[in-house]
Design a protein around this motif. Structure first.
Motif, PDB file in Angstrom:
ATOM      1  N   VAL A 175     -85.671 -65.030  -7.443  1.00  0.00           N
ATOM      2  CA  VAL A 175     -84.572 -65.331  -6.516  1.00  0.00           C
ATOM      3  C   VAL A 175     -83.204 -65.272  -7.197  1.00  0.00           C
ATOM      4  N   GLU A 176     -83.175 -65.085  -8.498  1.00  0.00           N
ATOM      5  CA  GLU A 176     -81.877 -64.868  -9.150  1.00  0.00           C
ATOM      6  C   GLU A 176     -81.193 -63.631  -8.572  1.00  0.00           C
ATOM      7  N   PHE A 177     -81.992 -62.677  -8.146  1.00  0.00           N
ATOM      8  CA  PHE A 177     -81.441 -61.465  -7.535  1.00  0.00           C
ATOM      9  C   PHE A 177     -80.793 -61.754  -6.183  1.00  0.00           C
ATOM     10  N   ASP A 178     -81.160 -62.902  -5.596  1.00  0.00           N
ATOM     11  CA  ASP A 178     -80.528 -63.332  -4.340  1.00  0.00           C
ATOM     12  C   ASP A 178     -79.378 -64.298  -4.608  1.00  0.00           C
ATOM     13  N   ASP A 179     -78.976 -64.393  -5.875  1.00  0.00           N
ATOM     14  CA  ASP A 179     -77.909 -65.325  -6.260  1.00  0.00           C
ATOM     15  C   ASP A 179     -78.253 -66.776  -5.963  1.00  0.00           C
ATOM     16  N   ILE A 180     -79.522 -67.117  -6.124  1.00  0.00           N
ATOM     17  CA  ILE A 180     -79.923 -68.523  -5.949  1.00  0.00           C
ATOM     18  C   ILE A 180     -80.106 -69.142  -7.337  1.00  0.00           C
ATOM     19  N   THR A 181     -79.259 -70.115  -7.630  1.00  0.00           N
ATOM     20  CA  THR A 181     -79.394 -70.877  -8.867  1.00  0.00           C
ATOM     21  C   THR A 181     -80.465 -71.939  -8.665  1.00  0.00           C
ATOM     22  N   SER A 182     -81.308 -72.157  -9.669  1.00  0.00           N
ATOM     23  CA  SER A 182     -82.322 -73.193  -9.477  1.00  0.00           C
ATOM     24  C   SER A 182     -82.579 -73.969 -10.762  1.00  0.00           C
ATOM     25  N   THR A 183     -83.051 -75.175 -10.571  1.00  0.00           N
ATOM     26  CA  THR A 183     -83.469 -76.029 -11.678  1.00  0.00           C
ATOM     27  C   THR A 183     -84.901 -76.469 -11.410  1.00  0.00           C
TER      28      THR A 183
END
Lengths: 332, 332
Positions: A122-130
């Protein structure tokens, strides 16, 4: 196999379909998936999203806790099996309101591998996650190796607290820190009295004699710390509480919440019998119980047995624990 | 005996003690009794009181449904045994707010005898009371002999509706009429897959082969209408629904609520599988489902199995069904 089902291979899908049909006010199936559940409606823009996931067969964990003040989306696998990275990525996209997504789930190898992969996808969707890993099962590794512990019923308390923090408007870093603090505090110990039957296996996962119990058994039937003769309820309560108190080493005067949980078949009547002893013992230890929960919060289908979770509280955790929330399974 | 308990002879008392300790915001033990539960606080003056009661071992029925918008007090017996007339009278006094008391309970011989006696006893305290018997179990007698039917899971729906009517300020006659109308509409059919164990008996109430189920079995193990091979979930749903639809003979276009209930051990996953078929069938019959409930609402301790309740709704019943209520077990 003494179960009510149509096809062992569609058990998880049919369960989730029924859940979304019965409670559309809380749950929707994410389009293009068969086992990814999100909150009814669109994700709230600007709110941190929280996703969880794992094997089916533990309702209300995981999917049941999707709802306002709780989780935003959830990926479910087959019974006791990890969902795929694709399903987890779909859950993350469904939870995304543009403020980042916290991956909050139990510490199991398959789930960790797939959720890590989903985070990259989902980094390709510009979703930052922890990520915060839930590892509350005292029986599964000694305190010195806490990173090896599994996530069990205590997961529910962290879902609740993290969900309230996100609802209150904390940013991704803030929600992650609150979730980590709740996760760090949670301690759970379980006892199994009978096995459950995984639909696709068609026979009980393990056998246990009619007069035996296994202390510390995991929620998928992972071996516990000792198998012994079935004891009286007060002795079982002690067997659950002693290792938790030793692990937490709390000073007198602290506030804690407790969750007395049935693994499935054990009736709530017997949880209340356990609760009396737990309340007495915690009182003797100078601890105050706030907002106890007694019921079925994290199950292993029809396994008989129970677990006890203790979570030390501070003002912030207690406020989030008691903040409003809504789903089909949260009662008080 | 694969149960978590201390003493089979104090199972009910310890259960109720734990319930009141864990959830003092809802429940209190009535002074001078060991098994009579009332709402926390004093009875509301001018409100019609509602009491129920019956054997223990069915949580959340009966005691769990004490709370605002629900019951005012409840007398519990030992597991599957009637409370005494003295205990029922104590419950009626605890529920009395000066506007009369409705006795609302399941149609079982011992309960009827003792509640009748209790009603006479509290006449000396100037408490006026009425009775509505709950008799929703389609399997227990043919429609022509409805007065012989037993009360099972449908009792919960009538508790909810009558409780809301009392909370809304209806007088004793009004509350009694609403309760009677809900009770008249409720139809339930159950299927048992395994027995439970009454603590004082120490062994399963009945035996049933690993590949069998008993359709129509009562919540204390009363014989059903047929014992047959365990079927697929969709066939089980049909076996529960067919006699209910035949009994109700509803025209197309009606609204109904449904309660899909686990008798204890059967996991909610399997209730949701049943729900899919029930929703399809009711849709095919031209009926609209409003506010379905899926979960454990009326149990027989660790019995495996499920029941289906259907209640036709009108505007008044639906408003009371969905009115606010609070107890430790009502979720939506």
């Amino acid at each position: 196999m003494k179960k009510i089902l149509n096809d062992p291979f569609s058990y998880a899908e049919e369960t989730l379909k029924g859940l979304t049909r019965a409670y559309p006010q809380y749950y929707r199936l994410v389009e293009g998936t068969a086992r990814v559940i999100a909150r009814a409606g669109e994700p709230r823009q600007g709110k941190v999203g929280i996703v969880s996931g794992g094997g089916s067969g533990h309702l209300p964990i995981f999917t049941g806790y999707v709802g306002p003040g709780f989780l935003d989306a959830c990926a479910c696998g087959d019974v006791f099996a990890s969902p795929s990275a694709d399903e987890m990525a779909a859950a993350m996209r469904a939870a995304n309101g543009g403020a980042g997504v916290l991956r909050l789930y139990g510490n199991y190898g398959g789930d960790v591998m797939n959720f890590d992969m989903a985070g990259e996808m989902v980094e390709f969707d510009d979703i930052t996650s922890t990520t915060v890993l839930l590892a509350d099962d005292v029986a599964s590794a000694p305190l010195a190796e806490r990173e090896k512990r599994r996530g069990v019923a205590g997961m529910v308390l962290t879902f609740k607290i993290a969900g309230a923090a996100a609802e209150a408007g904390l940013d991704l870093d803030g929600v992650t820190k609150v979730a980590q603090r709740a996760a760090d505090g949670c301690r759970t110990m379980g006892v199994a009295l009978s096995s459950c039957t995984v639909p696709q296996a068609g026979k009980p996962t393990f056998t246990i004699a009619d007069d035996e119990m296994e202390v510390g058994m995991g929620i998928h039937g992972e071996p516990g710390v000792k198998r012994e003769k079935l004891k009286a309820a007060n002795d079982i309560a002690d067997a659950l509480l002693d290792p938790i108190l030793a692990d937490l080493a709390l000073p007198r005067g602290e506030r804690v919440t407790v969750l007395v949980n049935s693994l499935g078949a054990t009736p709530v009547e017997e949880l209340f019998i356990l609760y009396n002893r737990i309340a007495d013992r915690l009182g003797d230890a100078g601890l105050t119980i706030a907002h106890p929960l007694v019921g079925r919060y994290a199950t292993s289908m029809e396994m008989a047995g129970a677990s006890l979770t203790v979570l030390p509280l501070d003002g912030e955790l207690e406020n989030y624990l008691t903040a409003p929330a809504a789903c089909a399974f949260w009662k008080v």
